[in-house]
Design a protein around this motif. Sequence first.
Motif, PDB file in Angstrom:
ATOM      1  N   SER A   1       0.800  -1.228   0.000  1.00 22.67           N
ATOM      2  CA  SER A   1       0.000   0.000   0.000  1.00 22.67           C
ATOM      3  C   SER A   1       0.829   1.273   0.000  1.00 22.67           C
ATOM      4  CB  SER A   1      -0.918   0.005   1.234  1.00 22.67           C
ATOM      5  OG  SER A   1      -0.158  -0.096   2.422  1.00 22.67           O
ATOM      6  N   THR A   2       2.123   1.179   0.295  1.00 23.20           N
ATOM      7  CA  THR A   2       2.922   2.402   0.401  1.00 23.20           C
ATOM      8  C   THR A   2       4.054   2.474  -0.617  1.00 23.20           C
ATOM      9  OG1 THR A   2       4.296   1.339   2.083  1.00 23.20           O
ATOM     10  CG2 THR A   2       2.428   2.639   2.856  1.00 23.20           C
TER      11      THR A   2
ATOM     12  N   GLY B   1       1.414  -7.081  -9.163  1.00 23.63           N
ATOM     13  CA  GLY B   1       0.222  -7.679  -8.577  1.00 23.63           C
ATOM     14  C   GLY B   1      -0.008  -7.164  -7.174  1.00 23.63           C
ATOM     15  N   SER B   2      -1.217  -7.321  -6.670  1.00 27.08           N
ATOM     16  CA  SER B   2      -1.547  -6.881  -5.325  1.00 27.08           C
ATOM     17  C   SER B   2      -2.760  -7.648  -4.827  1.00 27.08           C
ATOM     18  CB  SER B   2      -1.842  -5.380  -5.287  1.00 27.08           C
ATOM     19  OG  SER B   2      -2.257  -4.990  -3.992  1.00 27.08           O
ATOM     20  N   PHE B   3      -2.707  -8.057  -3.562  1.00 26.92           N
ATOM     21  CA  PHE B   3      -3.872  -8.703  -2.972  1.00 26.92           C
ATOM     22  C   PHE B   3      -4.853  -7.658  -2.444  1.00 26.92           C
ATOM     23  CE2 PHE B   3      -0.647 -12.105  -2.497  1.00 26.92           C
ATOM     24  CZ  PHE B   3      -1.285 -13.056  -3.258  1.00 26.92           C
ATOM     25  N   ASN B   4      -4.354  -6.496  -2.146  1.00 24.33           N
ATOM     26  CA  ASN B   4      -5.198  -5.375  -1.703  1.00 24.33           C
ATOM     27  C   ASN B   4      -4.876  -4.182  -2.591  1.00 24.33           C
ATOM     28  OD1 ASN B   4      -6.398  -6.660   0.707  1.00 24.33           O
ATOM     29  ND2 ASN B   4      -4.282  -6.656   1.458  1.00 24.33           N
TER      30      ASN B   4
ATOM     31  N   ALA C   1      -0.108   2.993  -4.844  1.00 22.21           N
ATOM     32  CA  ALA C   1       1.074   2.140  -4.978  1.00 22.21           C
ATOM     33  C   ALA C   1       1.323   1.808  -6.439  1.00 22.21           C
ATOM     34  CB  ALA C   1       0.888   0.857  -4.165  1.00 22.21           C
ATOM     35  N   PHE C   2       0.258   1.516  -7.186  1.00 21.94           N
ATOM     36  CA  PHE C   2       0.420   1.198  -8.603  1.00 21.94           C
ATOM     37  C   PHE C   2       0.855   2.428  -9.398  1.00 21.94           C
ATOM     38  CE2 PHE C   2      -2.093  -2.635  -7.735  1.00 21.94           C
ATOM     39  CZ  PHE C   2      -1.368  -3.559  -8.470  1.00 21.94           C
TER      40      PHE C   2
ATOM     41  N   ALA D   1       5.174   4.751 -12.594  1.00 19.24           N
ATOM     42  CA  ALA D   1       6.086   5.860 -12.874  1.00 19.24           C
ATOM     43  C   ALA D   1       7.540   5.402 -12.789  1.00 19.24           C
ATOM     44  CB  ALA D   1       5.826   6.998 -11.889  1.00 19.24           C
ATOM     45  N   GLU D   2       7.836   4.518 -11.825  1.00 19.05           N
ATOM     46  CA  GLU D   2       9.208   4.008 -11.685  1.00 19.05           C
ATOM     47  C   GLU D   2       9.548   3.041 -12.826  1.00 19.05           C
ATOM     48  OE1 GLU D   2       9.370   4.266  -6.796  1.00 19.05           O
ATOM     49  OE2 GLU D   2       8.672   2.442  -7.790  1.00 19.05           O
TER      50      GLU D   2
END
Length: 245
Positions: free
Chosen positions: A188-189, A208-211, A216-217, A222-223
């Motif tokens: 999330s951060t 990917g993300s579970f939450n 964060a995306f 951007a990175e």
Amino acid sequence: MKFILYILLVIISVPLTVFCQIDPSRKPTFNPKRVPFTMDITCEGSTINLDDTLKKYTTIEILRLKNVKYIVSTSSSVFENSHVNRIHFYGCSKESISKVLTAFSIKKYIQEIWIKGISWGALPEELALFDKIYILIVDSSGRLNLGGLTRLKAIGVLSIHDSTEIDEFPNYYNPGFRMDSLDMLVDSTNGLPHNTEKIPGLKHIGLGSFNFKSSAFTKAIAEAARCPHLQALRIFSELQIGRAH
């Protein structure tokens, strides 16, 4: 008619000859030398003799080791003559992982290595013995130092799964090192780990993300845009790479 019966007898007897032995009583018995038609096997326990297993089951392609702390015997010659091309470690000791990777490295190339539950905070040094690891999956390994990547020669896909925290990638790598793809979860951060843009040859990034957290995306995208060779950016609801079982 006799010719037809003869042909039928040959068709029936050949499989028995190949897969069975005939004892003096003329009854077919199981031939242990021809056991092995399993494509994958799981070895679980504190202590195992890996040489015996691989000599018995010669057609294994996927070798899974669970909670193995000590390996009595494993040798390069056994791996050299085997069909193993994927090795999965779950909760294994550093010593047992080192033994297996050292023995297998005689082949120089491996399709997949999956390491779950590293407790010492770093990649196994023996990964550097391979000329290329096509898929390297690190799962549930807490805070992990990826400094060991500097010694590796090539990775197809590096997949970092849940409960594994990566602060940064190295600043430099072996000359000629290439990593084609990076798949990982973002929390999330944080976005991507520091120095992601310095990975040589990185063409594909999967996030990917579970939450799902849009912030964060947004940061990770951007990175990723700073990676000079990036060709594709994929976003998943959760990581799919390597989730075969």
